[in-house]
Motif scaffolding. Structure first.
Motif, PDB file in Angstrom:
ATOM      1  N   MET A 207      -9.379 -33.452  57.303  1.00 41.91           N
ATOM      2  CA  MET A 207      -8.737 -34.487  58.051  1.00 41.91           C
ATOM      3  C   MET A 207      -9.069 -33.951  59.546  1.00 41.91           C
ATOM      4  N   LEU A 208      -8.882 -32.705  59.836  1.00 47.42           N
ATOM      5  CA  LEU A 208      -8.845 -32.231  61.378  1.00 47.42           C
ATOM      6  C   LEU A 208     -10.376 -32.243  61.742  1.00 47.42           C
ATOM      7  N   ASP A 209     -11.440 -31.995  60.819  1.00 47.77           N
ATOM      8  CA  ASP A 209     -12.937 -32.070  61.181  1.00 47.77           C
ATOM      9  C   ASP A 209     -13.019 -33.530  61.480  1.00 47.77           C
ATOM     10  N   ALA A 210     -12.353 -34.456  60.579  1.00 46.37           N
ATOM     11  CA  ALA A 210     -12.856 -36.034  61.127  1.00 46.37           C
ATOM     12  C   ALA A 210     -12.145 -36.312  62.157  1.00 46.37           C
ATOM     13  N   SER A 211     -11.220 -35.966  62.848  1.00 47.60           N
ATOM     14  CA  SER A 211     -10.469 -36.059  64.193  1.00 47.60           C
ATOM     15  C   SER A 211      -9.788 -35.151  64.594  1.00 47.60           C
ATOM     16  N   PRO A 212     -10.002 -34.380  65.568  1.00 44.83           N
ATOM     17  CA  PRO A 212      -8.720 -33.328  65.957  1.00 44.83           C
ATOM     18  C   PRO A 212      -7.500 -33.878  66.554  1.00 44.83           C
ATOM     19  N   HIS A 213      -7.620 -35.469  66.697  1.00 42.25           N
ATOM     20  CA  HIS A 213      -6.413 -36.014  67.362  1.00 42.25           C
ATOM     21  C   HIS A 213      -5.374 -36.464  66.707  1.00 42.25           C
ATOM     22  N   ILE A 214      -5.112 -35.776  65.547  1.00 38.92           N
ATOM     23  CA  ILE A 214      -3.954 -35.995  64.687  1.00 38.92           C
ATOM     24  C   ILE A 214      -2.635 -35.598  65.274  1.00 38.92           C
ATOM     25  N   HIS A 215      -1.848 -36.534  65.321  1.00 41.69           N
ATOM     26  CA  HIS A 215      -0.550 -36.134  66.094  1.00 41.69           C
ATOM     27  C   HIS A 215       0.541 -35.404  65.046  1.00 41.69           C
ATOM     28  N   VAL A 216       0.815 -35.889  63.855  1.00 43.04           N
ATOM     29  CA  VAL A 216       1.942 -35.527  63.084  1.00 43.04           C
ATOM     30  C   VAL A 216       1.325 -35.240  61.895  1.00 43.04           C
ATOM     31  N   LEU A 217       1.370 -34.184  60.919  1.00 47.44           N
ATOM     32  CA  LEU A 217       1.158 -33.856  59.775  1.00 47.44           C
ATOM     33  C   LEU A 217       2.759 -33.388  58.991  1.00 47.44           C
ATOM     34  N   ARG A 218       3.054 -33.760  58.039  1.00 43.28           N
ATOM     35  CA  ARG A 218       4.395 -33.164  57.266  1.00 43.28           C
ATOM     36  C   ARG A 218       4.199 -33.625  55.781  1.00 43.28           C
ATOM     37  N   ASP A 219       4.705 -32.689  55.089  1.00 43.61           N
ATOM     38  CA  ASP A 219       4.562 -33.160  53.761  1.00 43.61           C
ATOM     39  C   ASP A 219       6.131 -33.679  53.206  1.00 43.61           C
ATOM     40  N   PRO A 220       6.005 -34.654  52.462  1.00 45.06           N
ATOM     41  CA  PRO A 220       7.190 -35.022  52.225  1.00 45.06           C
ATOM     42  C   PRO A 220       8.158 -34.480  50.973  1.00 45.06           C
ATOM     43  N   THR A 221       8.585 -33.414  51.163  1.00 41.49           N
ATOM     44  CA  THR A 221       9.001 -32.765  49.989  1.00 41.49           C
ATOM     45  C   THR A 221      10.418 -33.220  49.497  1.00 41.49           C
ATOM     46  N   ARG A 222      11.595 -32.357  49.749  1.00 45.34           N
ATOM     47  CA  ARG A 222      12.979 -32.649  49.464  1.00 45.34           C
ATOM     48  C   ARG A 222      13.391 -33.822  50.477  1.00 45.34           C
ATOM     49  N   GLY A 223      13.947 -34.890  49.782  1.00 40.79           N
ATOM     50  CA  GLY A 223      14.207 -36.132  50.628  1.00 40.79           C
ATOM     51  C   GLY A 223      13.321 -36.956  50.543  1.00 40.79           C
ATOM     52  N   GLY A 224      12.090 -36.666  50.389  1.00 42.80           N
ATOM     53  CA  GLY A 224      11.036 -37.626  50.200  1.00 42.80           C
ATOM     54  C   GLY A 224      10.409 -38.401  51.410  1.00 42.80           C
ATOM     55  N   VAL A 225       9.598 -39.247  51.157  1.00 43.17           N
ATOM     56  CA  VAL A 225       8.963 -40.049  52.364  1.00 43.17           C
ATOM     57  C   VAL A 225       9.831 -40.456  53.501  1.00 43.17           C
ATOM     58  N   ALA A 226      11.084 -41.055  52.845  1.00 43.07           N
ATOM     59  CA  ALA A 226      11.822 -41.686  53.726  1.00 43.07           C
ATOM     60  C   ALA A 226      12.408 -40.598  54.767  1.00 43.07           C
ATOM     61  N   THR A 227      12.895 -39.455  54.200  1.00 42.55           N
ATOM     62  CA  THR A 227      13.623 -38.345  55.245  1.00 42.55           C
ATOM     63  C   THR A 227      12.511 -37.811  55.977  1.00 42.55           C
ATOM     64  N   THR A 228      11.419 -37.643  55.522  1.00 44.83           N
ATOM     65  CA  THR A 228      10.516 -36.941  56.445  1.00 44.83           C
ATOM     66  C   THR A 228      10.209 -38.072  57.605  1.00 44.83           C
ATOM     67  N   LEU A 229       9.938 -39.302  57.379  1.00 44.69           N
ATOM     68  CA  LEU A 229       9.783 -40.229  58.334  1.00 44.69           C
ATOM     69  C   LEU A 229      10.827 -40.190  59.209  1.00 44.69           C
ATOM     70  N   ASN A 230      11.969 -40.263  58.750  1.00 42.22           N
ATOM     71  CA  ASN A 230      13.103 -40.250  59.785  1.00 42.22           C
ATOM     72  C   ASN A 230      13.079 -38.999  60.547  1.00 42.22           C
ATOM     73  N   GLU A 231      12.792 -38.025  60.091  1.00 40.63           N
ATOM     74  CA  GLU A 231      12.799 -36.534  60.863  1.00 40.63           C
ATOM     75  C   GLU A 231      11.789 -36.752  62.134  1.00 40.63           C
ATOM     76  N   ILE A 232      10.548 -37.582  61.762  1.00 40.80           N
ATOM     77  CA  ILE A 232       9.576 -37.749  62.630  1.00 40.80           C
ATOM     78  C   ILE A 232       9.762 -38.677  63.731  1.00 40.80           C
ATOM     79  N   ALA A 233      10.434 -39.560  63.186  1.00 38.94           N
ATOM     80  CA  ALA A 233      11.121 -40.938  64.275  1.00 38.94           C
ATOM     81  C   ALA A 233      11.964 -40.262  65.210  1.00 38.94           C
ATOM     82  N   GLN A 234      12.897 -39.334  64.629  1.00 39.25           N
ATOM     83  CA  GLN A 234      13.824 -38.767  65.525  1.00 39.25           C
ATOM     84  C   GLN A 234      13.400 -37.652  66.580  1.00 39.25           C
TER      85      GLN A 234
END
Lengths: 336, 336
Positions: A207-234
């Motif tokens: 992914m980074l080879d395709a574009s170095p301009h990625i802003h955020v990467l995060r794995d949605p483990t405990r708490g799932g996609v919803a919790t991880t996206l909330n973390e990013i939003a905050q």
């Protein structure tokens, strides 16, 4: 804060975990690295930057469809390093064993760790073994800490999401949590639900080879996609919109969730990465994801907006919006 | 090897632990770093050498005279870094908490970690918290992994002891193990036995300032002085002679050991360092140790010889010699 006792939901990865970590650990251990609250800390060593992370694994059952506590302990920590754009290099492994654990099981678990480490091209360079009397732990707990190098110029973290970013994911959601839960509860379906547990460092490198301009990467483990996206939003001070109809979910996972009254947005993943990518790079990054074995079902599931900062909304199929909060309470303990 | 079950003595730090680690972990996870079997692994990062280590702490009781599981988790990992001549920089902390643990206790433990980290001049940069249901762990387990930088030219490790080296220690033996054991068993003496738990990195820096030619540094934790010296004798292919009359032991520790039928040579220490130093540097290093607050009772307790390779002998007060083997069996579990 310092009254009461530890509750299960404080280990859920959701709101209660965040409050505990913030109120107690971050406040008392106070330093600039810990305060960043990313999957890994970026620290200076020998004139360069390295990423450092740790995770303890207490999953129950210790063997589940698609993996075991050993492979999970490698995947999870490799992924935390990859999520800040680091190249994972070295892991440590600390074992807490319950007296009476069959050596054959321990051998299988360590063999799985060795295989996962080989696949991820990391070395387990240091270890520790403790044994506690029967009944003082549950079979085996594993801690893995990890070290990776951060290429110069890489700047990826939960604070960098920008309005206009596309939110991408590399595949179906909720697989790991439902695989573990169904196994634990003895629920069987026509096809056994498999955990998605996998090391994502190779995918992230592509992914980074395709574009170095990625802003955020995060794995949605405990708490799932919803919790991880909330973390990013905050952390980024942005809003996030999810498109309900685009959320990739396996049919059997959706069925099991419905049966158990669980929302797959809150179910843990162990082989998924959420990426916030500038709109003009999104197609390139998505293509790189889809051409990787771990990203065949990659897709865009939402976008970053300047409004509703710190919040995540789901646009439903019928056009409404509903607030998607962080996980509250405990869906189920010991999922990782 | 892969039959049977995990026994308590496999966590003792003695012979059974060594066999488990060698047969299972080192064989399966096979790599040059792990094979070295030092307190830390030395790995290449960013063109320089760093030391990496990990330890899990399961001590019972979690509070003991002279410390608690939190301070111990910092001291122990800082010391493992210092033992290879590294300057400790960063720690990670992974917590496994039992549901129902009083938050006040957790707060005290984390505050002790913060204080110990400040004193040792290290930062805790990454953490993880898991909660398991009541009865699935015992109050709290902590894993700390550590990273330090190794100054160029430093070459210290269990393989480098040479015949003629003096064997030095910075003070009395057995304090930590007896402090924990007496507390656990409710044994009280006129003066409560205090653990020696402390970070040794400043002391070690002073020793290296006095002479850069130190061959071996190792902290005699689980398994005690006897087991640690056996490790060194085996790794270096040398023999070690201990002088019984020179072994520094607090009177209360000696008394408690006698009462319980324990040999202080096998009792754990958490603020002690054993050093193998060329004879012509020994006086300088000893002086540096004695001028440090943590080395006031430093002394020479033995010497390295070319005969009886891989073995440790104690010269008794009446002139005889007895073999001092590695710890066999389990003196008592959960001492660190």
């Amino acid at each position: 804060m310092n009254s009461g006792t530890i509750q299960l939901d404080q280990g859920s990865g959701g709101r209660a975990t965040h409050e505990l970590v913030q109120d107690l650990f971050v406040n008392l251990l106070e330093n600039e690295y810990l305060r960043e609250m990313n999957d890994s800390a970026l620290v200076e060593v020998q004139g360069g930057q390295i990423a450092v992370t740790t995770d303890s694994y207490v999953v129950d059952p210790i063997f589940f469809p698609g993996g075991n506590i050993g492979s999970l302990a490698v995947h999870g920590t490799v992924n935390d390093l990859a999520m800040c754009g680091a190249k994972p290099l070295y892991l440590t492994a600390g074992f807490i064993l319950e007296e009476g654990l069959p050596l054959e099981l321990l051998g299988q678990i360590v063999a799985s760790m060795a295989e996962a480490a080989r696949e991820a091209k990391v070395l387990i360079v240091a270890g520790d073994t403790k044994v506690v009397p029967r009944g003082k732990a549950d079979k085996i707990f594993i801690n893995t800490a990890g070290i990776g190098i951060v290429p110069p110029g890489v700047r990826i973290g939960g604070h960098y999401a920008q309005p206009g970013d596309a939110v991408l994911i590399n595949g179906t959601i909720g697989d790991h949590g439902m695989a573990v839960l169904c196994k634990r509860e003895g629920l069987t379906f026509e096809n056994e639900i498999q955990s998605d547990s996998a090391s994502l460092n190779d995918l992230v490198a592509k992914m980074l080879d395709a574009s170095p301009h990625i802003h955020v990467l995060r794995d949605p483990t405990r708490g799932g996609v919803a919790t991880t996206l909330n973390e990013i939003a905050q952390q980024s001070g942005v809003g996030i919109r999810l498109f309900d109809e685009s959320l990739p979910i396996r049919e059997d996972v959706a069925g099991a969730c419905e049966l158990l009254g669980l929302d797959p947005l809150y179910v843990a993943n162990e082989g998924k990465v959420l990426a916030c990518v500038p709109a003009d790079s999104a197609a390139l990054v998505l293509e790189a994801m889809q051409s990787h074995p771990l990203g065949k079902r990659a897709c865009q599931i939402g976008g970053v907006v300047a409004t509703d900062t710190g919040r995540v909304f789901l646009r439903t199929r019928i056009g409404g919006h509903r607030l998607v909060d962080m996980l509250r309470g405990e869906q189920f303990p010991r999922i990782c």
